[in-house]
Motif scaffolding. Structure first.
Motif, PDB file in Angstrom:
ATOM      1  N   ALA A  61       0.854  -1.187   0.000  1.00 53.51           N
ATOM      2  CA  ALA A  61       0.000   0.000   0.000  1.00 53.51           C
ATOM      3  C   ALA A  61       0.888   1.234   0.000  1.00 53.51           C
ATOM      4  CB  ALA A  61      -0.901   0.008   1.235  1.00 53.51           C
ATOM      5  N   VAL A  62       0.435   2.254  -0.691  1.00 55.57           N
ATOM      6  CA  VAL A  62       1.146   3.530  -0.765  1.00 55.57           C
ATOM      7  C   VAL A  62       0.180   4.660  -0.416  1.00 55.57           C
ATOM      8  CG1 VAL A  62       2.820   2.730  -2.491  1.00 55.57           C
ATOM      9  CG2 VAL A  62       0.659   3.745  -3.248  1.00 55.57           C
ATOM     10  N   ALA A  63       0.744   5.808  -0.119  1.00 50.03           N
ATOM     11  CA  ALA A  63      -0.079   6.972   0.190  1.00 50.03           C
ATOM     12  C   ALA A  63      -0.740   7.487  -1.087  1.00 50.03           C
ATOM     13  CB  ALA A  63       0.768   8.068   0.820  1.00 50.03           C
ATOM     14  N   ALA A  64      -2.031   7.748  -1.007  1.00 49.10           N
ATOM     15  CA  ALA A  64      -2.766   8.357  -2.112  1.00 49.10           C
ATOM     16  C   ALA A  64      -3.057   9.821  -1.803  1.00 49.10           C
ATOM     17  CB  ALA A  64      -4.068   7.603  -2.366  1.00 49.10           C
ATOM     18  N   GLY A  65      -2.885  10.208  -0.554  1.00 48.21           N
ATOM     19  CA  GLY A  65      -3.100  11.583  -0.132  1.00 48.21           C
ATOM     20  C   GLY A  65      -3.022  11.661   1.376  1.00 48.21           C
ATOM     21  N   CYS A  66      -2.768  12.861   1.870  1.00 51.13           N
ATOM     22  CA  CYS A  66      -2.699  13.029   3.320  1.00 51.13           C
ATOM     23  C   CYS A  66      -2.734  14.514   3.662  1.00 51.13           C
ATOM     24  CB  CYS A  66      -1.440  12.393   3.899  1.00 51.13           C
ATOM     25  SG  CYS A  66       0.075  13.088   3.242  1.00 51.13           S
ATOM     26  N   GLY A  67      -2.970  14.767   4.940  1.00 51.27           N
ATOM     27  CA  GLY A  67      -2.948  16.131   5.451  1.00 51.27           C
ATOM     28  C   GLY A  67      -2.511  16.097   6.902  1.00 51.27           C
ATOM     29  N   ILE A  68      -1.968  17.213   7.365  1.00 50.55           N
ATOM     30  CA  ILE A  68      -1.489  17.278   8.741  1.00 50.55           C
ATOM     31  C   ILE A  68      -1.885  18.610   9.361  1.00 50.55           C
ATOM     32  CG2 ILE A  68       0.792  18.206   8.127  1.00 50.55           C
ATOM     33  CD1 ILE A  68       1.921  16.296  10.381  1.00 50.55           C
ATOM     34  N   GLU A  69      -2.155  18.561  10.645  1.00 53.00           N
ATOM     35  CA  GLU A  69      -2.431  19.766  11.439  1.00 53.00           C
ATOM     36  C   GLU A  69      -1.398  19.808  12.546  1.00 53.00           C
ATOM     37  OE1 GLU A  69      -4.860  21.799  10.458  1.00 53.00           O
ATOM     38  OE2 GLU A  69      -5.521  20.367   8.933  1.00 53.00           O
ATOM     39  N   PHE A  70      -0.629  20.906  12.601  1.00 57.23           N
ATOM     40  CA  PHE A  70       0.365  21.098  13.654  1.00 57.23           C
ATOM     41  C   PHE A  70      -0.306  21.836  14.806  1.00 57.23           C
ATOM     42  CE2 PHE A  70       2.799  20.956   9.653  1.00 57.23           C
ATOM     43  CZ  PHE A  70       3.588  19.850   9.921  1.00 57.23           C
ATOM     44  N   LEU A  71      -0.247  21.265  15.994  1.00 57.56           N
ATOM     45  CA  LEU A  71      -0.998  21.798  17.129  1.00 57.56           C
ATOM     46  C   LEU A  71      -0.129  22.456  18.198  1.00 57.56           C
ATOM     47  CD1 LEU A  71      -3.414  18.773  17.368  1.00 57.56           C
ATOM     48  CD2 LEU A  71      -3.839  20.984  16.286  1.00 57.56           C
TER      49      LEU A  71
END
Length: 148
Positions: free
Chosen positions: A80-90
């Protein structure tokens, strides 16, 4: 005899981590757990991880989360590979902090999965949240006929 899902995930983790130069050697990460649909990794924030504000560069926090995502979404021994992602820095991380990322599969349907990563410091404070979407591609991490 077929491998249990737990044994399969553990072998995936061992197999991938052994050759993961980016996570292990470049970043200094440790793989703490690789279970079905779940992975845990840890990384100490070193001076080489600091940006111009003398806090951990967001790219390194992202890499910890992305690496954890990779182990969680491959844990079923389907490539499996990444198809998309997002991150929130808190909150910021500082030199000397120890960051732990736990990644958990939220759903797996057909070729696609959704995984949430929680990056926390040694005080249990959440530093970042990452959500990734995986796509299964051809192949396996290790041949299925191998035993644990």
């Amino acid at each position: 005899m077929r491998m249990s899902p737990e044994d399969k995930a553990r072998k995936v983790g061992e197999t991938m981590f052994a050759v993961d130069t980016a996570s292990k050697d470049t970043m200094g990460m440790e793989l703490l757990a690789c279970e079905p649909g779940r992975a845990v990794m840890r990384m100490a924030v070193r001076p080489l991880h600091l940006n111009g504000h003398q806090i951990c560069h967001g790219g390194f926090i992202f890499t910890l989360a992305d690496s954890t995502f990779a182990f969680a979404c491959n844990s079923h021994n389907k490539n499996a590979v990444a198809a998309g992602c997002g991150i929130e820095f808190l909150r910021p991380a500082h030199a000397g902090d120890v960051l732990t990322c736990e990644g958990i599969e939220q759903t797996l349907s057909g070729r696609h999965g959704i995984y949430d990563m929680r990056v926390s410091n040694q005080r249990g404070e959440v530093v970042a949240m990452f959500r990734g979407k995986s796509a299964v591609i051809a192949g396996t991490v290790f041949p299925e006929d191998e035993q644990p």
